[in-house]
Motif scaffolding. Structure first.
Motif, short mmCIF file in Angstrom:
data_model
loop_
_atom_site.label_atom_id
_atom_site.label_comp_id
_atom_site.label_asym_id
_atom_site.label_seq_id
_atom_site.Cartn_x
_atom_site.Cartn_y
_atom_site.Cartn_z
N ARG A 70 0.83 -1.21 0.00
CA ARG A 70 0.00 0.00 0.00
C ARG A 70 0.86 1.26 0.00
NH1 ARG A 70 -2.34 -0.58 4.66
NH2 ARG A 70 -3.71 -2.20 3.82
N HIS A 71 1.91 1.27 0.82
CA HIS A 71 2.69 2.50 1.02
C HIS A 71 3.95 2.56 0.17
CE1 HIS A 71 0.23 3.98 4.38
NE2 HIS A 71 0.12 2.71 4.74
N ARG A 72 4.32 1.46 -0.45
CA ARG A 72 5.51 1.40 -1.32
C ARG A 72 6.77 1.90 -0.62
NH1 ARG A 72 4.83 -2.15 -5.41
NH2 ARG A 72 2.68 -2.03 -6.12
N ILE A 73 6.82 1.69 0.67
CA ILE A 73 8.01 2.06 1.42
C ILE A 73 9.13 1.07 1.07
CG2 ILE A 73 7.36 0.65 3.43
CD1 ILE A 73 8.94 4.08 3.78
N PRO A 74 10.35 1.52 0.85
CA PRO A 74 11.44 0.57 0.57
C PRO A 74 11.61 -0.45 1.70
CG PRO A 74 12.13 2.79 0.01
CD PRO A 74 10.80 2.92 0.72
N PHE A 75 11.72 -1.70 1.33
CA PHE A 75 11.91 -2.81 2.28
C PHE A 75 13.27 -3.41 1.94
CE2 PHE A 75 10.64 -7.22 3.78
CZ PHE A 75 10.56 -6.87 5.11
N LEU A 76 14.28 -3.03 2.70
CA LEU A 76 15.67 -3.26 2.33
C LEU A 76 16.32 -4.34 3.17
CD1 LEU A 76 16.75 0.49 2.01
CD2 LEU A 76 15.66 -0.98 0.29
N MET A 77 17.01 -5.24 2.49
CA MET A 77 17.83 -6.28 3.12
C MET A 77 17.11 -7.06 4.21
SD MET A 77 19.76 -3.99 1.55
CE MET A 77 20.29 -2.59 2.51
N PRO A 78 15.90 -7.58 3.95
CA PRO A 78 15.23 -8.41 4.97
C PRO A 78 16.03 -9.68 5.24
CG PRO A 78 14.11 -8.62 2.86
CD PRO A 78 15.12 -7.52 2.69
N PHE A 79 16.01 -10.12 6.48
CA PHE A 79 16.73 -11.35 6.87
C PHE A 79 15.81 -12.54 6.63
CE2 PHE A 79 18.42 -14.41 10.07
CZ PHE A 79 19.71 -14.50 9.58
N THR A 80 15.59 -12.84 5.34
CA THR A 80 14.76 -13.95 4.91
C THR A 80 15.02 -14.18 3.43
OG1 THR A 80 12.50 -14.69 4.46
CG2 THR A 80 12.83 -12.33 4.65
N GLY A 81 14.88 -15.42 3.00
CA GLY A 81 15.00 -15.74 1.58
C GLY A 81 13.66 -16.10 0.98
N ALA A 82 12.58 -15.57 1.55
CA ALA A 82 11.21 -15.92 1.15
C ALA A 82 10.97 -15.66 -0.33
CB ALA A 82 10.21 -15.13 1.98
N ASP A 83 10.24 -16.59 -0.96
CA ASP A 83 9.96 -16.52 -2.40
C ASP A 83 9.26 -15.22 -2.78
OD1 ASP A 83 10.98 -19.04 -2.30
OD2 ASP A 83 9.13 -20.09 -2.80
N PHE A 84 8.26 -14.79 -1.99
CA PHE A 84 7.46 -13.64 -2.40
C PHE A 84 8.25 -12.33 -2.38
CE2 PHE A 84 6.82 -13.72 2.20
CZ PHE A 84 6.83 -12.39 2.56
N LEU A 85 9.43 -12.34 -1.75
CA LEU A 85 10.30 -11.16 -1.76
C LEU A 85 11.33 -11.22 -2.89
CD1 LEU A 85 10.97 -10.80 2.08
CD2 LEU A 85 9.32 -9.53 0.68
N HIS A 86 11.28 -12.31 -3.65
CA HIS A 86 12.25 -12.50 -4.75
C HIS A 86 11.56 -12.52 -6.10
CE1 HIS A 86 16.14 -13.41 -2.70
NE2 HIS A 86 15.32 -13.58 -1.68
N ASN A 87 10.52 -11.73 -6.26
CA ASN A 87 9.88 -11.63 -7.58
C ASN A 87 9.57 -10.17 -7.88
OD1 ASN A 87 7.17 -10.92 -6.59
ND2 ASN A 87 7.09 -13.03 -5.82
N SER A 88 9.25 -9.90 -9.11
CA SER A 88 9.10 -8.52 -9.58
C SER A 88 7.82 -7.85 -9.12
CB SER A 88 9.16 -8.50 -11.12
OG SER A 88 8.13 -9.32 -11.66
N SER A 89 6.95 -8.58 -8.42
CA SER A 89 5.68 -7.99 -7.99
C SER A 89 5.86 -6.99 -6.85
CB SER A 89 4.71 -9.09 -7.53
OG SER A 89 5.18 -9.71 -6.34
N MET A 90 7.05 -6.97 -6.24
CA MET A 90 7.32 -6.03 -5.16
C MET A 90 8.58 -5.23 -5.50
SD MET A 90 6.38 -8.24 -1.72
CE MET A 90 6.41 -6.77 -0.68
N PRO A 91 8.44 -4.20 -6.34
CA PRO A 91 9.61 -3.44 -6.79
C PRO A 91 10.27 -2.61 -5.70
CG PRO A 91 7.57 -2.40 -7.53
CD PRO A 91 7.18 -3.72 -6.95
#
Length: 373
Positions: A124-145
């Motif tokens: 919703r807020h498009r705040i940058p989400f930087l260097m999360p400590f997780t290898g989760a699939d949903f954070l490794h696709n283009s749907s979350m720029p």
């Protein structure tokens, strides 16, 4: 009556006051806004050492940069909030970051279930989400720029673990011991897919509750399955409990685990003989020739703590942010920051060399650590 001398004295006083104020006015004019980063992580509970070490690593580098006039004159403020590795707390912390603290970015947050819980807020807020400590699939696709990952994906780690078991250790009866939440399910899915490549199915999938060390049922199921190898998915305390309890029952399969476990803390807690391989996303800084490894060892020395991979990853997270932000105009623009972060992996610098994979099939490098006793 006012005399000429009185006007002279008054003028001199005004001149003195104005002269004293000039540096302060100039300083105010040139002062740059602080870069605020929000980090929701476990600072209490059974996974707190992961959060504490990540924050320490980042602050080691941020403190150094702040002493050197910050990023183009902007100081960095890493605002920590404890979520105890519980998603509901992460949501509360994230809302406070956004609406009360007015942060520039969410930085270094820990965990897949916690990241999953705040995904609607991030979208919703498009705040940058930087260097999360997780290898989760949903954070490794283009749907979350708005997301930038430094570490490898769990898919990469799962493939490495299954290749190790099947190709190197020649195992066929492989079981899974899974933390029962989004983290566990995502890694489980990647492990199952990696097993399919070799025409293998897990002999057993056992689960345990997050933030607990109640592994007795899982141990009974996996022991009964006669698994000769087990992929462990969780944090250091329950996994160490499982390995120690299994050995006492004369059950000694080979083990693997993903980097999230914190191998440093896991190995410290394993008191029984075991053969363990953990996939890692950064090298051991104590045995690494990359210039950033050497710089980290120098920078951590005043803090009187032992260097390990978790602290090093937190440090590299900070290095990445600073390296990118220094190339952006002041005050820092989030879009420029995200653009420059992607360039870290498109050059041939020592930093990119730590993470870029040169083998087919992997986007990022996978390292290993071993425990044998």
């Amino acid at each position: 009556m006012l005399t000429i001398n009185h006007f002279k004295i008054t003028a001199i006083k005004c001149l003195c006051i104005c002269t004293l104020l000039l540096p302060q006015i100039a300083l105010a004019e040139h002062a740059q806004p602080t870069i605020k980063l929000g980090m929701s992580t476990a600072l209490t509970g059974p996974a707190k050492q992961i959060g504490e070490q990540l924050a320490l690593g980042s602050n080691i580098y941020f403190n150094k940069i702040n002493k050197e006039n910050g990023i183009n004159g902007q100081s960095i403020d890493l605002i920590l909030a404890d979520d105890g590795y519980e998603p509901k707390n992460t949501v509360v912390n994230t809302r406070e970051f956004l609406f009360d603290q007015k942060i520039h970015a969410i930085f270094g947050s820990m965990g897949t279930p916690t990241a999953h819980a705040i995904k609607p807020i991030l979208d919703r807020h498009r705040i940058p989400f930087l260097m999360p400590f997780t290898g989760a699939d949903f954070l490794h696709n283009s749907s979350m720029p708005n997301v930038f990952n430094l570490r490898a994906s769990y898919q990469d780690e799962a493939i490495e673990q299954i290749n190790y078991f099947v190709k190197e250790r020649k195992h066929e009866k492989i079981g899974l011991m899974i933390q029962a939440d989004e983290f566990g399910y995502m890694v489980e899915n990647n492990l199952v897919n990696a097993l399919k490549i070799h025409g293998i199915k897990p002999v057993e999938v056992a689960r345990f509750k997050r933030n607990s060390d109640d592994i007795s049922k899982a141990l009974a199921l996996l022991k009964e399955s006669k698994a000769t190898a087990i992929c462990l998915v969780g944090t250091y305390e329950p996994l160490a409990e499982f390995i120690n309890a299994a050995n006492k029952q004369n059950f000694n399969p080979d083990y693997t685990s993903v980097s999230f476990v914190s191998s440093h803390d896991l190995y410290q807690r394993v008191k029984q003989p075991a053969n363990i391989m953990v996939t890692e996303v950064v090298p051991d800084p104590n045995n690494c020739k990359n210039p950033w490894c050497k710089q980290f060892i120098e920078d951590i020395e005043p803090y009187h703590t032992s260097a390990n991979r978790i602290i090093f990853e937190g440090y590299l997270n900070a290095v990445a942010l600073v390296s990118a932000a220094q190339k952006c105009p002041t005050p820092l623009n989030n879009q420029c920051l995200l653009t420059e972060l992607t360039h870290l992996f498109t050059d041939t610098s020592e930093f990119a060399d730590l993470f870029n994979s040169h083998s087919a099939g992997n986007n990022k490098k996978i390292y290993r650590s071993y425990f044998k006793k």
